[in-house]
Design a protein around this motif. Structure first.
Motif, short mmCIF file in Angstrom:
data_model
loop_
_atom_site.label_atom_id
_atom_site.label_comp_id
_atom_site.label_asym_id
_atom_site.label_seq_id
_atom_site.Cartn_x
_atom_site.Cartn_y
_atom_site.Cartn_z
N LEU A 115 53.86 135.77 8.92
CA LEU A 115 53.25 136.11 10.21
C LEU A 115 53.48 137.58 10.55
O LEU A 115 52.59 138.26 11.05
CB LEU A 115 53.82 135.21 11.31
CG LEU A 115 53.41 133.74 11.23
CD1 LEU A 115 54.16 132.92 12.29
CD2 LEU A 115 51.91 133.58 11.43
N VAL B 253 52.28 134.94 23.23
CA VAL B 253 53.01 133.86 22.56
C VAL B 253 54.07 133.29 23.48
O VAL B 253 54.26 132.06 23.58
CB VAL B 253 53.63 134.37 21.25
CG1 VAL B 253 54.57 133.32 20.65
CG2 VAL B 253 52.54 134.72 20.25
N GLU C 209 50.68 130.16 18.46
CA GLU C 209 51.18 130.85 17.29
C GLU C 209 50.69 132.30 17.26
O GLU C 209 49.70 132.65 17.91
CB GLU C 209 50.73 130.13 16.01
CG GLU C 209 51.36 128.75 15.85
CD GLU C 209 51.03 128.13 14.52
OE1 GLU C 209 50.28 128.79 13.74
OE2 GLU C 209 51.50 127.03 14.24
N ARG D 250 49.25 133.89 14.92
CA ARG D 250 47.90 134.02 14.36
C ARG D 250 46.85 133.76 15.43
O ARG D 250 45.83 134.45 15.50
CB ARG D 250 47.73 133.05 13.20
CG ARG D 250 46.30 132.97 12.69
CD ARG D 250 46.18 132.16 11.43
NE ARG D 250 46.70 132.90 10.29
CZ ARG D 250 46.66 132.42 9.04
NH1 ARG D 250 46.17 131.23 8.80
NH2 ARG D 250 47.13 133.12 8.04
N GLU D 251 47.09 132.78 16.31
CA GLU D 251 46.15 132.49 17.38
C GLU D 251 46.10 133.64 18.39
O GLU D 251 45.03 133.97 18.92
CB GLU D 251 46.54 131.19 18.09
CG GLU D 251 46.41 129.96 17.20
CD GLU D 251 46.95 128.72 17.88
OE1 GLU D 251 47.96 128.85 18.59
OE2 GLU D 251 46.38 127.65 17.71
#
Length: 227
Positions: free
Chosen positions: A6, A41, A48, A50-51
């Protein structure tokens, strides 16, 4: 996906977004975007990284939007090649003088120039030959207030934007200042259409020949306060 993956994804995203920008701007953008992602976040349980990155939008779109807020490396390279801009950047922008000092300077300038051109009631002109009229100090005051107002707006911009706007200041405002000064210093020209057209044409030609072409392309983002 592991935390290391990540972090690598975040780093790759930031690298792509900041690719066109100089080091100082890239560092600012990285800090801002990283803070935004981490706040997103932290604010939503289960969100997450990435989101959060996806919510920012594709890197190409973010980069394109940031080009309106920051000068790119190509822009800065031109700024550093131009002699006048390089000196302005090296000297740094100075804070505007207090308003009372600017007002006092305008009044003193109008008083002196009026005395030179047409004198004041009961005080003969020093070098001019026209009769006193209140139109002279009024036009001079208008010109000085306009020039000072623009200068103060420029000095409030970030250093690079201020340098670009300073580069344009004298060249582009010169024809306007010349036009405002014609009725004061050469009243006869105003009543002669051919002479007036020749004078204004000469001023516009000079502005065209000396215009800072690259600075004009950067003027939009400079007025928006790009860094």
């Amino acid at each position: 996906m592991t935390p290391a993956d990540l972090n690598a994804e975040l780093a790759a995203y930031l690298d792509e977004v900041t690719a066109p920008f100089p080091e100082d701007s890239a560092a600012r953008i990285r800090a801002d975007l990283t803070g935004h992602v981490l706040e997103a976040v932290a604010a939503r349980d289960g969100l997450e990284l990435r989101e959060a990155l996806a919510a920012l939008g594709p890197a190409a779109e973010v980069r394109a939007a940031l080009k309106g807020q920051f000068f790119t490396r190509a822009d800065v390279a031109w700024l550093e090649r131009d002699g006048q801009l390089r000196r302005l950047l090296a000297g740094g922008a100075t804070a505007p003088a207090p308003l009372w000092q600017s007002a006092l300077g305008c009044v003193a300038g109008v008083g002196l120039l009026t005395w030179l051109v047409c004198g004041w009631p009961g005080i003969p002109a020093l070098i001019g030959s026209r009769d006193f009229t209140w139109a002279v100090p009024a036009l001079l005051l208008l010109e000085l207030v306009l020039l000072e107002s623009v200068r103060r707006l420029i000095l409030r911009q970030p250093a690079r934007s201020a340098a670009v706007l300073h580069r344009m200041y004298g060249t582009l405002l010169a024809p306007l200042g010349f036009a405002l000064s014609l009725p004061v210093f050469a009243p006869g020209v105003v009543t002669e259409p051919l002479l007036l057209a020749a004078a204004l044409g000469a001023a516009l030609l000079w502005a065209y020949l000396t215009r800072p072409r690259e600075a004009l392309t950067l003027a939009g983002k400079a007025w928006r306060g790009a860094r």
